[in-house]
Write an enzyme that holds these catalytic residues in place. Structure first.
Site, PDB file in Angstrom:
ATOM      1  CE1 TYR A 194     -18.362   3.871 -10.891  1.00  0.00           C
ATOM      2  CE2 TYR A 194     -19.975   5.470 -11.656  1.00  0.00           C
ATOM      3  CZ  TYR A 194     -18.842   5.165 -10.925  1.00  0.00           C
ATOM      4  OH  TYR A 194     -18.177   6.145 -10.239  1.00  0.00           O
ATOM      5  CG  ASN A 234      -7.039   0.305  -7.531  1.00  0.00           C
ATOM      6  OD1 ASN A 234      -6.947   1.533  -7.530  1.00  0.00           O
ATOM      7  ND2 ASN A 234      -6.017  -0.485  -7.791  1.00  0.00           N
ATOM      8  CB  VAL A 235     -13.950   0.541  -7.818  1.00  0.00           C
ATOM      9  CG1 VAL A 235     -14.115   1.681  -6.824  1.00  0.00           C
ATOM     10  CG2 VAL A 235     -13.650   1.108  -9.210  1.00  0.00           C
ATOM     11  CG  HIS A 276     -11.870   5.340  -3.032  1.00  0.00           C
ATOM     12  ND1 HIS A 276     -10.858   5.893  -3.782  1.00  0.00           N
ATOM     13  CD2 HIS A 276     -11.851   5.989  -1.841  1.00  0.00           C
ATOM     14  CE1 HIS A 276     -10.245   6.839  -3.063  1.00  0.00           C
ATOM     15  NE2 HIS A 276     -10.825   6.907  -1.889  1.00  0.00           N
ATOM     16  CB  CYS A 316     -31.150  -0.639  -2.212  1.00  0.00           C
ATOM     17  SG  CYS A 316     -32.839  -0.081  -2.523  1.00  0.00           S
ATOM     18  CB  CYS A 324     -34.064  -0.797   1.664  1.00  0.00           C
ATOM     19  SG  CYS A 324     -33.128  -2.044   0.755  1.00  0.00           S
ATOM     20  CB  CYS A 327     -32.981  -3.082  -4.196  1.00  0.00           C
ATOM     21  SG  CYS A 327     -32.869  -3.851  -2.573  1.00  0.00           S
ATOM     22  CB  CYS A 338     -37.000  -2.949  -1.084  1.00  0.00           C
ATOM     23  SG  CYS A 338     -35.978  -1.602  -1.723  1.00  0.00           S
ATOM     24  CB  THR A 382      -1.875   5.869  -5.151  1.00  0.00           C
ATOM     25  OG1 THR A 382      -2.735   6.996  -4.915  1.00  0.00           O
ATOM     26  CG2 THR A 382      -0.884   5.731  -4.006  1.00  0.00           C
TER      27      THR A 382
HETATM   28  P1  OAD Z   1      -4.348   8.234 -10.300  1.00  0.00           P
HETATM   29  O1  OAD Z   1      -4.782   8.073 -11.700  1.00  0.00           O
HETATM   30  O2  OAD Z   1      -4.535   9.543  -9.632  1.00  0.00           O
HETATM   31  O3  OAD Z   1      -2.803   7.877 -10.177  1.00  0.00           O
HETATM   32  C1  OAD Z   1      -2.273   6.711 -10.759  1.00  0.00           C
HETATM   33  C2  OAD Z   1      -0.823   6.623 -10.364  1.00  0.00           C
HETATM   34  O4  OAD Z   1      -0.320   5.392 -10.874  1.00  0.00           O
HETATM   35  C3  OAD Z   1       0.056   7.737 -10.946  1.00  0.00           C
HETATM   36  O5  OAD Z   1       0.860   8.288  -9.912  1.00  0.00           O
HETATM   37  C4  OAD Z   1       0.926   7.010 -11.973  1.00  0.00           C
HETATM   38  O6  OAD Z   1       2.238   7.556 -12.068  1.00  0.00           O
HETATM   39  C5  OAD Z   1       0.959   5.614 -11.410  1.00  0.00           C
HETATM   40  N1  OAD Z   1       1.193   4.541 -12.401  1.00  0.00           N
HETATM   41  C6  OAD Z   1       0.884   4.515 -13.711  1.00  0.00           C
HETATM   42  N2  OAD Z   1       1.252   3.331 -14.266  1.00  0.00           N
HETATM   43  C7  OAD Z   1       1.802   2.601 -13.258  1.00  0.00           C
HETATM   44  C8  OAD Z   1       2.367   1.298 -13.180  1.00  0.00           C
HETATM   45  N3  OAD Z   1       2.443   0.498 -14.250  1.00  0.00           N
HETATM   46  N4  OAD Z   1       2.840   0.875 -11.978  1.00  0.00           N
HETATM   47  C9  OAD Z   1       2.762   1.666 -10.883  1.00  0.00           C
HETATM   48  N5  OAD Z   1       2.244   2.902 -10.901  1.00  0.00           N
HETATM   49  C10 OAD Z   1       1.764   3.368 -12.062  1.00  0.00           C
HETATM   50  O7  OAD Z   1      -5.045   7.047  -9.466  1.00  0.00           O
HETATM   51  P2  OAD Z   1      -5.261   6.926  -7.886  1.00  0.00           P
HETATM   52  O8  OAD Z   1      -4.119   7.490  -7.137  1.00  0.00           O
HETATM   53  O9  OAD Z   1      -5.650   5.530  -7.623  1.00  0.00           O
HETATM   54  O10 OAD Z   1     -11.391   7.823  -6.515  1.00  0.00           O
HETATM   55  O11 OAD Z   1      -6.529   7.871  -7.691  1.00  0.00           O
HETATM   56  C11 OAD Z   1      -7.105   7.987  -6.421  1.00  0.00           C
HETATM   57  C12 OAD Z   1      -8.591   8.123  -6.526  1.00  0.00           C
HETATM   58  O12 OAD Z   1      -8.924   9.201  -7.413  1.00  0.00           O
HETATM   59  C13 OAD Z   1      -9.285   6.928  -7.162  1.00  0.00           C
HETATM   60  O13 OAD Z   1      -9.552   5.892  -6.231  1.00  0.00           O
HETATM   61  C14 OAD Z   1     -10.558   7.538  -7.663  1.00  0.00           C
HETATM   62  C15 OAD Z   1     -10.020   8.794  -8.278  1.00  0.00           C
HETATM   63  O14 OAD Z   1     -10.913   9.855  -8.383  1.00  0.00           O
HETATM   64  C16 OAD Z   1     -12.690   7.576  -6.549  1.00  0.00           C
HETATM   65  O15 OAD Z   1     -13.261   7.159  -7.541  1.00  0.00           O
HETATM   66  C17 OAD Z   1     -13.399   7.884  -5.268  1.00  0.00           C
END
Ligand code: OAD
Length: 256
Positions: free
Chosen positions: A66, A101-102, A126, A134, A137, A158, A161, A199
């Site tokens: 991270y 997104n984080v 997410h 923490c 706590c 933290c 605490c 996504t």
């Molecule tokens: P993914 O990596 O699953 O999907 C990324 C998407 O972005 C794919 O469908 C790509 O085709 C698309 N992509 C790539 N380049 C792009 C661009 N330039 N413009 C637009 N789209 C593009 O990522 P997420 O869907 O965000 O969770 O994943 C969902 C969750 O799975 C994340 O938040 C994370 C992960 O495990 C946690 O960490 C809880």
């Protein structure tokens, strides 16, 4: 009518818009996605880095990862997609960004468009790389510090605490914040348009957001270079990268 024209007409007519973003919106900024061929889940094993068990077994390794992601994102900048969405939110339409997104690129785009206001910020379903929580706590706090993962004693602690802190993100096997999720679903159900950007639409419950808009009678637009499980349900599918598609799609919608 082309999908592009339908999408543009729906956005022009909309009073309330929900934008659901995933890793793809930040790809052109240099932030890696998860499931693309060069994505994080092809290079790293989620069960070793992104589960409560992984943190319990080896907090140092998890923090190292991270810390690396925090540094990587800090070195990136919002792209034309983030900036256009931030500009859209300054216009007469109600715009809420719900992100999986984080990273903090939506916030930084808001700040660039409207310096000093801080903006409402996106709903981070997410969690955030720039908050820690923490394990003792439970307090959650902003944390932009570089992570020293040399050994367990140097890990983030933290400020309240002194307990061991963890990244304030949602890991596999954990539940999303219920209030936040309820808010996102309500906004989506009341929205005239849900714009889904970058996504893979395979991770639930986040992937349900556009389904609430459909259920409420609204219009769903997908922007993605690839087809996803959402494509068959979307009213308009715009195949292309966020940074290239979003600016012309929302151009001038910020004027009353
Ligand atoms: P993914 O990596 O699953 O999907 C990324 C998407 O972005 C794919 O469908 C790509 O085709 C698309 N992509 C790539 N380049 C792009 C661009 N330039 N413009 C637009 N789209 C593009 O990522 P997420 O869907 O965000 O969770 O994943 C969902 C969750 O799975 C994340 O938040 C994370 C992960 O495990 C946690 O960490 C809880």
């Amino acid at each position: 009518m082309s999908d592009w024209s339908k999408a543009r007409a729906a956005l022009e007519a909309a009073r309330n818009i929900v934008v659901l973003t995933g890793a793809g919106v930040s790809a052109e900024s240099g932030v890696p996605t998860f499931r693309d061929t060069d994505g994080l889940w092809h290079r790293f094993r989620p069960e070793e880095l992104a589960t409560p068990e992984a943190f319990r077994d080896d907090p140092r390794l998890v923090w190292e990862w991270y810390g690396w992601r925090r540094e990587r994102v800090a070195a990136c900048a919002p792209n034309a997609g983030h900036l256009s969405l931030a500009r859209l939110a300054l216009g007469p339409r109600g715009v809420t960004v719900v992100t999986q997104n984080v990273d903090d690129l939506h916030e930084r785009a808001d700040d660039e468009m409207q310096p000093g206001t801080g903006g409402a910020g996106p709903l981070h379903l997410h969690g955030s790389l720039f908050r820690s929580r923490c394990t003792a706590c439970g307090v959650s706090y902003p944390d932009r510090e570089p992570v020293d993962a040399t050994d367990e004693d140097s890990l983030p602690r933290c400020p309240a605490c002194g307990g061991l802190a963890r990244p304030d993100v949602v890991w596999f096997g954990e539940l999303l914040d219920e209030d936040l999720l309820r808010r996102a679903f309500r906004l989506a159900r009341d929205a005239d348009v849900c714009l889904v950007v970058g996504t893979s639409s395979v991770v639930y419950p986040a992937a349900s957001v556009p389904r609430y808009t459909r259920a409420g009678g609204g219009f769903v637009i997908e922007v993605n270079p690839s087809r996803t499980p959402l494509s068959a349900l979307a009213d308009a599918v715009l195949q292309g990268p966020a940074g290239g598609m979003i600016p012309p799609l929302v151009a001038d919608l910020w004027s009353p």
